[in-house]
Design a protein around this motif. Sequence first.
Motif, short mmCIF file in Angstrom:
data_model
loop_
_atom_site.label_atom_id
_atom_site.label_comp_id
_atom_site.label_asym_id
_atom_site.label_seq_id
_atom_site.Cartn_x
_atom_site.Cartn_y
_atom_site.Cartn_z
N LYS A 33 -4.77 4.72 -3.77
CA LYS A 33 -5.56 4.68 -2.55
C LYS A 33 -5.45 3.29 -1.95
CE LYS A 33 -7.05 8.88 -2.96
NZ LYS A 33 -6.59 9.93 -2.01
N SER A 34 -5.49 3.24 -0.62
CA SER A 34 -5.27 1.96 0.07
C SER A 34 -6.35 0.93 -0.22
CB SER A 34 -5.18 2.19 1.58
OG SER A 34 -6.33 2.85 2.07
N ASP A 35 -7.51 1.38 -0.72
CA ASP A 35 -8.58 0.43 -1.03
C ASP A 35 -8.71 0.15 -2.53
OD1 ASP A 35 -9.46 2.93 -1.70
OD2 ASP A 35 -11.40 2.79 -0.68
N ASP A 36 -7.71 0.57 -3.31
CA ASP A 36 -7.73 0.30 -4.75
C ASP A 36 -7.66 -1.20 -5.02
OD1 ASP A 36 -7.84 2.95 -5.38
OD2 ASP A 36 -5.75 3.15 -5.97
N GLU A 37 -8.34 -1.63 -6.09
CA GLU A 37 -8.19 -3.01 -6.54
C GLU A 37 -6.84 -3.16 -7.24
OE1 GLU A 37 -11.48 -4.15 -8.94
OE2 GLU A 37 -12.99 -3.83 -7.36
N PHE A 45 0.65 -0.02 3.86
CA PHE A 45 1.78 0.79 3.40
C PHE A 45 1.28 2.07 2.72
CE2 PHE A 45 5.02 1.62 0.04
CZ PHE A 45 6.15 1.76 0.83
N ILE A 46 0.32 1.91 1.81
CA ILE A 46 -0.24 3.07 1.12
C ILE A 46 -1.09 3.91 2.06
CG2 ILE A 46 -1.78 3.81 -0.75
CD1 ILE A 46 0.95 2.76 -1.67
N HIS A 47 -1.82 3.26 2.94
CA HIS A 47 -2.64 3.99 3.92
C HIS A 47 -1.76 4.91 4.77
CE1 HIS A 47 -5.63 4.75 7.06
NE2 HIS A 47 -4.71 4.38 7.94
#
Length: 576
Positions: free
Chosen positions: A37-41, A283-285
């Motif tokens: 996920k784009s907000d992963d640490e 990029f992931i988003h």
Amino acid sequence: MSKRITTVSKKQLLNDNMEEAGLAVRMSDLLSNTRLKSDDEELSSKLVSTVKRKMKKLIVKMDMEQLKEFTEEISFGPSKISITEDMSEGKYNDIPKIQLITACANKLKTLDIPHAKELANEYLPMEICYEDKKGREFTGLSLLLAPINAKKHGNLRFLRNVGYESRRVFDLATLLTTVFLDNSLVKFVAANVETIQYLLVKKLLRKQSSMATTDDGNVLYIPSSEDFAKDFLYYVEKYNLSTYENSVKAKWLDSYEKNFYMEDEISYHIDSPVLKDIVISEFIHQYEHVKQKTEKQLESRTDYARSFQTKKQISNKHKTAMTNNAFKSKYSYVELDNEVLFRSDLYDTDLTEEERTSIYTFEDLEDEFKKLSREVFIPYSEGSFRIKRLGNLKAAGVFYPHANATIIDREHPDSFCHELGHQLDYTISESSHSTVSEALEFRPIIEMYSRKVQQTVDDLPAGSDFKELWNGKTKFNASYFLQPTEVFARSYELYLWHKGIRSSFMKSAYSGPEYPNHDEYIARISLYFDNLFARVENSFPTVKERKLRPAASPSVNIREEDLVYEMGEEGQMSLF
């Protein structure tokens, strides 16, 4: 026909969508079935480990020729990799190198030549040439079918007992992952420069906010460099990122100028602490969005949506009405369900005059459409408009983007403005592969919508229906509501509502959690849609001005995957 369909392949459609977003198509293989996920640490390390794990599974299925083709495929950017020598035959001159590389993989047991040849046949050694993104070139040894110890990867090694010169050794999966990700990120940034600049400005504004004191007041710090300050303010003002009364030049912002313009090589800036987290998160988003977009397009791809097909058994009365009605002023083709009621039908009943006047008919709906057309921008469509039963779809309305067909259920005319929002989103777009809602101009609205709705959901009591829907795993969870196309359609409905538009083509109220009625949000969407329509309204010809073109086909089949639809709601008023 406005667009020629050349494939119904899921793979090809995904590839097309990824290319449009600036994503390497091979990424779909290397990130499939992952939960990034784009907000992963620690997103960067998670991305590398995920791709490396997939890379290992991918290359073990290859022979040496397939590997050579693959290395050429992923060398599409500044990083390059090539197989310069295949040592799998275990030639005599290659024995020392085979012994060295297999020893680094903990496979070498003895130094005799037959054993080395066996290992060559089993693990497929090779010599590699690697050019990193800075242009530095390295040669070394690797194995196709065995990993190299992580501590030895990229380092010079030699065997004491053999006395052979030191050689660099590479773990193949690790090196391929490095090359592929380096090139993929460079490609992505090159295709999305404005988005990265926008995100950097947002990051710098957050930094300003964290540094602000009560003495600062409503001040915006801008770079002291004139050109950089001008472009910095461009993003702040165009996307309404800050409300400020005064601007003050701050030299500390000048240090971000090279990152902002990505001077020299893009690859250099991608690795910088300033941009790395921004680039990888985006990029992931974008990958998440493309995957979701494609899944939506291909949902139930083997099923044909009957709602798009004109029914064969249509009465002559309805056929006549289909060729001459108010909707024809905005749509090339109109279809009416046989159950659609006309005013003349009421006189074939025993109803009293008072009872007749209380029943809504198609003529009433035409009057409503004429009124709505005078109040809001409805561009002429070469597509179709259909009123019919959508019971099997469990939807109040649907829009087929690729066929440009807008359909409302005969019991739910109030779904029209939502579907009109979808229609505008797709038809106003200048790109055949993307919507207006996917453009950067709409992104601040999506971000605000997400925050406002999430806040509302968080405040709902545990067990509330919408909260469970939002947080659930059904088709209509948060991911559905946060799709750009859905945010656009709901924002458009709110825009009309707060402009004072009232119509049977709209809901009787927009008070649900999915409709954020906050003053800040309404002000933002009002400004956006006012500017959007001011820009595009004159570019759409009226029915009188348009060149004559063939009407939309009344019998073309379209797949259910191509629809965008509005959920039905209980208690909606019927005009039929």
